[in-house]
Design an enzyme around this catalytic site. Structure first.
Site, mmCIF file in Angstrom:
data_model
loop_
_atom_site.group_PDB
_atom_site.id
_atom_site.type_symbol
_atom_site.label_atom_id
_atom_site.label_comp_id
_atom_site.label_asym_id
_atom_site.label_seq_id
_atom_site.Cartn_x
_atom_site.Cartn_y
_atom_site.Cartn_z
ATOM 1 N N HIS A 15 -3.757 -4.907 0.108
ATOM 2 C CA HIS A 15 -3.242 -5.448 1.355
ATOM 3 C C HIS A 15 -3.283 -6.965 1.312
ATOM 4 C CE1 HIS A 15 -2.949 -1.752 3.784
ATOM 5 N NE2 HIS A 15 -3.848 -1.301 2.939
ATOM 6 N N CYS A 20 0.831 -1.201 0.000
ATOM 7 C CA CYS A 20 0.000 0.000 0.000
ATOM 8 C C CYS A 20 0.867 1.254 0.000
ATOM 9 C CB CYS A 20 -0.989 -0.053 1.151
ATOM 10 S SG CYS A 20 -2.333 1.132 0.998
ATOM 11 N N GLU A 54 -2.328 -8.978 3.415
ATOM 12 C CA GLU A 54 -2.654 -9.520 4.738
ATOM 13 C C GLU A 54 -4.145 -9.411 5.049
ATOM 14 O OE1 GLU A 54 -1.332 -6.656 4.113
ATOM 15 O OE2 GLU A 54 -1.955 -5.126 5.559
#
Lengths: 300, 210
Positions: free
Chosen positions: B191, B81, B193
């Site tokens: 993202h 990001c 994650e």
């Protein structure tokens, strides 16, 4: 292409348990929060919302362990709501593993807190949770404390205010519709979506698949539901729907009797509540057929 | 060198990144210590928020040189990001800010579009990534074409070289570069994650490269 519409289960939590109420009252325990969260993640939930059901009332937020364990296994955004009042609360919850915090009562008490939080942690972490109560004159009023207290603040004015303060999203719950299964409050969604430059997550009222697409067409960027999803998982497959008679509404822990008038009088004369359970994939298939893009639809 | 260093420069939710890396069996440590970064075998630069703040924080913590040095040494670096944006030469966000200069190109604003195709800025939510070139053996190896990833951003990168872009994403009138990869320097606008199993596959690939 636009981003997909997000489908988000909302889990109301008390202690380790998932509970479900009607219009935020009369909680029944359905199981543990994590068991539901795991299930929804596997089923393709785009995000999860954990609403701490009693935090506001008791000024304690005891979700940390659940958040931590969830964040270690579930890799989609997690929003936590309920009783968040200070920057420290925000920090603690984000550190525990939440990606976003949704703030209602805390912001009404101290609007500047939203700006401080957005500046400290970034707008993308800060969601304005707006509980809207539809008044007889058709105006919507901001309520706080998980459906227990009126504020006299007009929802539209409040939306303008929180946008100015820098929130990244709005989570909009129609209190009158919550848990009733008669649909989202489309007028409320339209009014807010019209003036909001940030995404609007509609909450409260989904009872059939058609309600979900109606909410999106009214302007919602994401649709959240509780009963519809929880009863699909919690209720045996051979039971086609959940319906309530008054006698069943007071099961579970006692919550203060402040707003139980509806139990006696109903809202709009409706006292039976029917929710057709749906899976996340059911909702996504329905949205896709309605021409609304969704993420990760599985071929069955 | 037993660990991956997750750079802490006061922006973003580092714990999410750490949790996800643990989930793909990577030993990782959150640090702002240049020595720990230097002794790591790979580096993750996360981040959300404003480019200017990010750049200033990196500078204030003395992390610019260690990161540039690590890149020169050939250490795998993954920007996520804002972290990905900081790899570039510079950004036009709220002024003009210099980046780390590890990948040639600029950071530019997403276009909200006109009447007929207006989209909200920032983009928040799931969107699909499409190949700009073949993904075999890259950061996106094993990821399905058209996979949905979770994005939260108002700006995007514009790499100077087409060859440095692995995947694109369409949002309104924007077709922007969602994944960059140039030798040991890589980045995802989304993202990983927070992108479910597809995101974890990206992190797994990064860990395996290191």
């Amino acid at each position: 292409m636009k981003t997909t519409v997000r489908v988000i289960p909302r889990l109301d939590i008390k202690g380790p348990n998932l509970i479900k109420g009607i219009q935020f009252d009369g909680h029944r325990v359905l199981g543990t929060a994590e068991q539901f969260a795991d299930y929804y993640y596997r089923e393709g939930a785009d995000e999860l919302i954990y609403q701490d059901a009693v935090a506001s009332l008791y000024r304690r937020n005891s979700l940390f362990d659940i958040i931590r364990r969830t964040a270690a296994r579930i890799f989609v955004p997690l929003t936590v709501a309920g009783g968040i009042r200070t920057i420290d609360d925000v920090r603690d919850i984000l550190r525990a593993g939440a990606d976003k915090v949704a703030i209602n009562s805390g912001a009404v008490e101290n609007p500047q807190m939203l700006r401080d939080a957005a500046q400290a942690f970034g707008s993308q972490c800060i969601v304005s949770s707006i509980e809207a109560f539809r008044q007889k004159n058709g105006h919507y009023e901001v309520w706080v404390d998980y459906g227990r207290e009126a504020t006299g603040i007009d929802v539209v004015e409040w939306v303008h205010r929180v946008i100015d303060l820098g929130v990244g999203e709005i989570m909009l719950t129609a209190i009158n519709r919550e848990g009733m299964g008669s649909g989202y409050d489309l007028e409320l969604i339209e009014r807010v979506a019209e003036i909001s430059p940030v995404p609007v997550i509609a909450c409260g009222g989904a009872g059939t698949l058609a309600h979900f697409s109606a909410a999106v067409n009214a302007g919602a960027d994401a649709v959240a539901a509780a009963s519809a999803f929880h009863y699909n998982y919690a209720v045996p497959v051979n039971k086609p729907f959940m319906s309530y008679g008054e006698a069943r509404l007071r099961m579970g822990e006692h919550i203060d009797s402040g707003n139980i008038d509806f139990l006696n009088n109903g809202y709009g004369k409706q006292r039976a509540i029917t929710v057709t359970p749906a899976s996340i994939q059911d909702v996504k298939k329905h949205l896709e057929r309605a021409g609304i893009p969704v993420r990760g639809l599985r071929s069955s | 060198m037993t660990h991956i260093a997750i750079v802490d420069y006061d922006v973003g939710n580092l714990l999410s990144v750490q949790r996800a890396l643990f989930a793909v069996q990577a030993d990782c440590v959150i640090t702002s210590d240049p020595e720990v970064i230097d002794s790591a075998y790979a580096i993750v630069l996360p981040g959300v928020g404003a480019f200017g703040t990010g750049t200033q924080n990196l500078k204030r913590r003395g992390l610019v040189a260690p990161l540039q040095h690590a890149a020169e040494q050939g250490k795998p670096i993954l920007g996520i990001c804002l972290g990905m944006q900081l790899l570039m030469d510079d950004s036009e966000e709220f002024g003009h800010w210099p980046g780390l200069g590890l990948l040639p190109g600029h950071v530019v604003r997403l276009d909200g579009g006109a009447e007929t195709c207006r989209v909200k800025i920032p983009q928040i939510g799931w969107n699909q990534i499409a190949p700009k070139r073949d993904w075999t053996g890259t950061l996106l190896d094993g990821v399905d074409e058209g996979s949905f990833m979770y994005f939260v951003h108002s700006f995007c990168v514009d790499p100077a070289n087409d060859a440095d872009c692995l995947a694109t994403c369409d949002y309104g009138q924007n077709r922007f570069c969602a994944v960059v990869s140039r030798q040991n320097v890589m980045g995802c606008q989304f993202h990983p994650e927070k992108s479910g199993e597809a995101g974890l596959q990206v992190l797994k690939n990064f860990v395996e490269k290191a």
